[in-house]
Design a protein around this motif. Structure first.
Motif, PDB file in Angstrom:
ATOM      1  N   SER A 122       0.830  -1.206   0.000  1.00  0.00           N
ATOM      2  CA  SER A 122       0.000   0.000   0.000  1.00  0.00           C
ATOM      3  C   SER A 122       0.859   1.248   0.000  1.00  0.00           C
ATOM      4  O   SER A 122       0.446   2.297  -0.489  1.00  0.00           O
ATOM      5  N   LYS A 139       0.130   5.834  14.282  1.00  0.00           N
ATOM      6  CA  LYS A 139      -1.132   6.039  13.557  1.00  0.00           C
ATOM      7  C   LYS A 139      -1.967   4.757  13.547  1.00  0.00           C
ATOM      8  O   LYS A 139      -3.203   4.796  13.680  1.00  0.00           O
ATOM      9  N   ASN A 143      -5.661   4.308  14.994  1.00  0.00           N
ATOM     10  CA  ASN A 143      -6.691   4.131  13.970  1.00  0.00           C
ATOM     11  C   ASN A 143      -7.880   3.304  14.480  1.00  0.00           C
ATOM     12  O   ASN A 143      -7.699   2.248  15.092  1.00  0.00           O
ATOM     13  N   HIS A 145     -10.690   2.780  12.260  1.00  0.00           N
ATOM     14  CA  HIS A 145     -11.302   2.142  11.099  1.00  0.00           C
ATOM     15  C   HIS A 145     -10.204   1.809  10.087  1.00  0.00           C
ATOM     16  O   HIS A 145      -9.590   2.711   9.517  1.00  0.00           O
ATOM     17  N   LYS A 146      -9.963   0.548   9.867  1.00  0.00           N
ATOM     18  CA  LYS A 146      -8.861   0.099   9.018  1.00  0.00           C
ATOM     19  C   LYS A 146      -8.940   0.686   7.610  1.00  0.00           C
ATOM     20  O   LYS A 146      -7.922   0.960   6.974  1.00  0.00           O
ATOM     21  N   ASP A 147     -10.145   0.930   7.127  1.00  0.00           N
ATOM     22  CA  ASP A 147     -10.322   1.433   5.767  1.00  0.00           C
ATOM     23  C   ASP A 147      -9.766   2.846   5.592  1.00  0.00           C
ATOM     24  O   ASP A 147      -9.468   3.265   4.469  1.00  0.00           O
ATOM     25  N   THR A 148      -9.630   3.584   6.685  1.00  0.00           N
ATOM     26  CA  THR A 148      -9.145   4.969   6.588  1.00  0.00           C
ATOM     27  C   THR A 148      -7.662   5.099   6.935  1.00  0.00           C
ATOM     28  O   THR A 148      -7.109   6.195   6.894  1.00  0.00           O
ATOM     29  N   PHE A 149      -7.017   3.983   7.264  1.00  0.00           N
ATOM     30  CA  PHE A 149      -5.641   4.040   7.767  1.00  0.00           C
ATOM     31  C   PHE A 149      -4.671   4.641   6.748  1.00  0.00           C
ATOM     32  O   PHE A 149      -3.854   5.509   7.086  1.00  0.00           O
ATOM     33  N   THR A 151      -5.156   6.701   4.312  1.00  0.00           N
ATOM     34  CA  THR A 151      -5.393   8.146   4.188  1.00  0.00           C
ATOM     35  C   THR A 151      -4.787   8.897   5.361  1.00  0.00           C
ATOM     36  O   THR A 151      -4.215   9.992   5.192  1.00  0.00           O
ATOM     37  N   GLU A 152      -4.852   8.322   6.543  1.00  0.00           N
ATOM     38  CA  GLU A 152      -4.303   8.967   7.740  1.00  0.00           C
ATOM     39  C   GLU A 152      -2.781   9.073   7.691  1.00  0.00           C
ATOM     40  O   GLU A 152      -2.182   9.902   8.389  1.00  0.00           O
TER      41      GLU A 152
END
Length: 612
Positions: A122, A139, A143, A145-149, A151-152
């Protein structure tokens, strides 16, 4: 807990990976400061590239008590990238939600190409990983929500993303901020045998030089670990009886106030077992260093010195010093108790076959324990890659990126040098042919000898393979010796400048005899054997053997005394110079295996000789 796995695929089983240990240890301290140590479970696993992909994939899938990790970080190098790409893509196929990250020198300077080759990562970390990895894991701990990781992570510097975005440069950590990884329990995880492995240690980062072929030339300046800590950690290695510690410092001996104290500490506290390997710049050795090194136990300190070439045009083209005489002068002053490796690189600018041959002979004349012949790797990001592209060099576009031909070194000549590299490893570096090769080196060009030997093998022995047994190489060399000493009058035009002093027929006959006798001596010297090949003419006297054993040794067991000794007669005394025809009887006493089981560093001889 969220599960994080640091993965290392080493070149050999007995190698260790310093990078994953350093990243894991530093990240653990940062997570602890944030009170996140109970949120992430950090683990390290190591394999060798000789293990199959299926085994590695299964180990990753079961790394956490039979379950897979949530985040996997791979340490990617030139020697393991192909296998890592295969493993990571497959594990991602099995576990689509697993987050995969790459870092290391193989991916830091070609992220776009890596993303194209491999769909699993990724993101990719650029350069030194301690700070980015620790921030990534913080981070990850935060975190929800894994789906937003992913982006963070845009706010974390030092990361390449699949969309081409780079998050920005960062300031590397100071080395003293990184915990000592070998006293940390995580360093021993999965490696209970680590003391018997090659252990890599870092006391500095960066390099003051600007060699065009090296990625270290990109990073300016040198950062060091505090001297107090280095001495303390060296003491730990010796107290724990580690076998071999290789300093990964690009140039260890930059500051004499520092490196002399480190060597002095090793010498004063040495345990008789641990060997320390340093990559040094010979020009930087001060007068005091030779005196200090002379007191080191034999084999306790090893030096690797990169000469690379003796051609002034070549050295200038790659931004290296052309003062070869100063380098050679210092190498000659290094005491004999220090094990020396000298390096050459084939395929550098302005270096053709003949020029390289002169470099080879010059370096061999310095009599290193090992002469390491490597081939230029045109690495992405290294300054020489631009020159190679501009001048139309041909090189591999997949690892190991070795040069195939240059404007002055055609591919056919590269193949010749490949054969000479193989013969150098077998006949010069392995020590089995020590006396024979040193004799040949004294009377002729070693490069010329290996060139003609390779031609002979390719013509009469179906090529120069690596997999012949040592006993077979003895037979091939025994066959070649009389041929070699009959050909100086028929030397190919290409090699004539390596054979300018042509011996007369009598000298040729004597040299052939001497070389053959040295070969017989090497054959018996290397190990006790009952297998004498047809080329070997035996001159054995059982009564003389028994008499010499009783005269020079304590015979407690006749069977063991014979098993650990040998008797032979020679037409010369191979231990005496100058060489002359002189019938010599020698008793060979072989070291018992159990006496050498704790000898962790290399010595030249495990056999002693008594001339009778």
């Amino acid at each position: 807990m969220k599960k994080v796995l640091f993965c290392a695929l080493n070149a050999r089983y007995n190698h260790t990976n310093l990078a994953v240990r350093s990243l894991c240890a530093y990240a653990a301290t940062q997570l602890k400061e944030k009170k996140f140590e109970n949120i992430l479970d950090l683990r390290i696993k190591e394999w060798s590239i000789n293990q199959n992909a299926e085994e590695i994939i299964r180990n990753i899938a079961e790394a956490f008590n039979g379950t897979e990790p949530d985040l996997v970080l791979f340490s990617v190098y030139i020697w393991n990238c192909s296998l890592i790409y295969k493993v990571s893509d497959t594990i991602k196929q099995i576990f689509p939600k697993m987050i995969i990250c790459f870092g290391g020198p193989e991916v830091s300077y070609q992220s776009d190409e890596v993303f194209q080759k491999c769909y699993s990562p990724s993101f990719i970390i650029k350069g030194e990983g301690e700070r980015p990895v620790s921030n990534i894991l913080i981070k990850f701990a935060e975190n929800k929500h894994k789906d937003t990781f992913i982006t963070e992570l845009l706010s974390v510097n030092g990361i390449f993303f699949r969309n081409g975005h780079f998050s920005g440069e960062f300031k590397p950590v100071q080395l003293d901020e990184i915990p000592f990884v070998y006293s940390n329990h995580s360093a021993f995880l999965e490696r209970e045998d680590i003391k018997n492995c090659i252990v890599y240690y870092e006391s500095s980062r960066g390099c003051p030089f600007n060699c065009a072929y090296c990625l270290s030339s990109i990073d300016k300046g040198v950062r060091t670990l505090s001297l107090e800590r280095v001495l303390k950690e060296i003491t730990f290695f010796m107290e724990q009886d580690f076998k071999l510690i290789k300093f990964v410092d690009r140039t260890f001996n930059i500051d004499s106030n520092r490196y002399l104290k480190i060597w002095q500490h090793i010498i004063e506290n040495h345990n008789g077992k641990t060997a320390f390997h340093f990559e040094i710049e010979a020009r930087n050795l001060c007068a005091e260093s030779f005196e200090i090194l002379s007191k080191a136990p034999t084999g306790a300190i090893q030096f690797e010195i990169g000469i690379q070439s003796t051609n002034p045009k070549t050295l200038k083209a790659v931004n290296r010093s052309t003062d070869i005489e100063s380098i050679a002068k210092n190498i000659k002053q290094i005491p004999k108790n220090i094990h020396i490796h000298l390096d050459l690189i084939a395929g550098l600018p302005e270096e053709n076959l003949i020029s390289f041959g002169h470099s080879f002979d010059y370096v061999a004349s310095l009599k290193p324990e090992k002469l390491q012949l490597g081939f230029l790797k045109v690495l992405s990001g290294a300054p020489i890659s631009e020159k190679a592209s501009e001048e139309g060099w041909q090189f591999m576009h997949t690892p190991p990126y070795e040069v195939l031909q240059t404007p002055v070194l055609p591919y056919r000549d590269v193949l010749i040098l490949k054969d000479i590299e193989t013969l150098t490893e077998i006949f010069y570096n392995a020590n089995d042919f020590h006396y024979t090769i040193r004799f040949i080196e004294e009377i002729s060009s070693l490069f010329g000898f290996f060139y003609l030997f390779a031609q002979y093998i390719n013509k009469y022995k179906k090529g120069v393979p690596l997999l012949r047994k040592t006993i077979d190489w003895f037979a091939i060399l025994a066959e070649f010796i009389p041929f070699y000493f009959s050909i100086p009058f028929q030397v190919p035009l290409l090699l004539q400048e390596f054979f300018q002093n042509t011996p007369n027929q009598c000298e040729l006959q004597n040299n052939s005899l001497y070389a053959h006798e040295f070969l017989r001596f090497d054959y018996i010297r290397r190990a006790k054997t009952s297998n004498f090949s047809s080329w070997y003419q035996r001159y054995y006297d059982k009564n003389a053997h028994a008499e010499s054993l009783h005269k020079y040794t304590t015979v407690k067991s006749t069977r063991l005394s014979y098993a650990n000794s040998e008797y032979e007669e020679f037409a010369i005394n191979p231990l005496e110079t100058p060489i002359k025809k002189q019938k010599t009887k020698i008793l060979f006493l072989y070291a018992e295996k159990e006496k050498h089981s704790t000898q962790n560093y290399t010595t030249k001889e495990n056999t002693s000789f008594i001339c009778l």
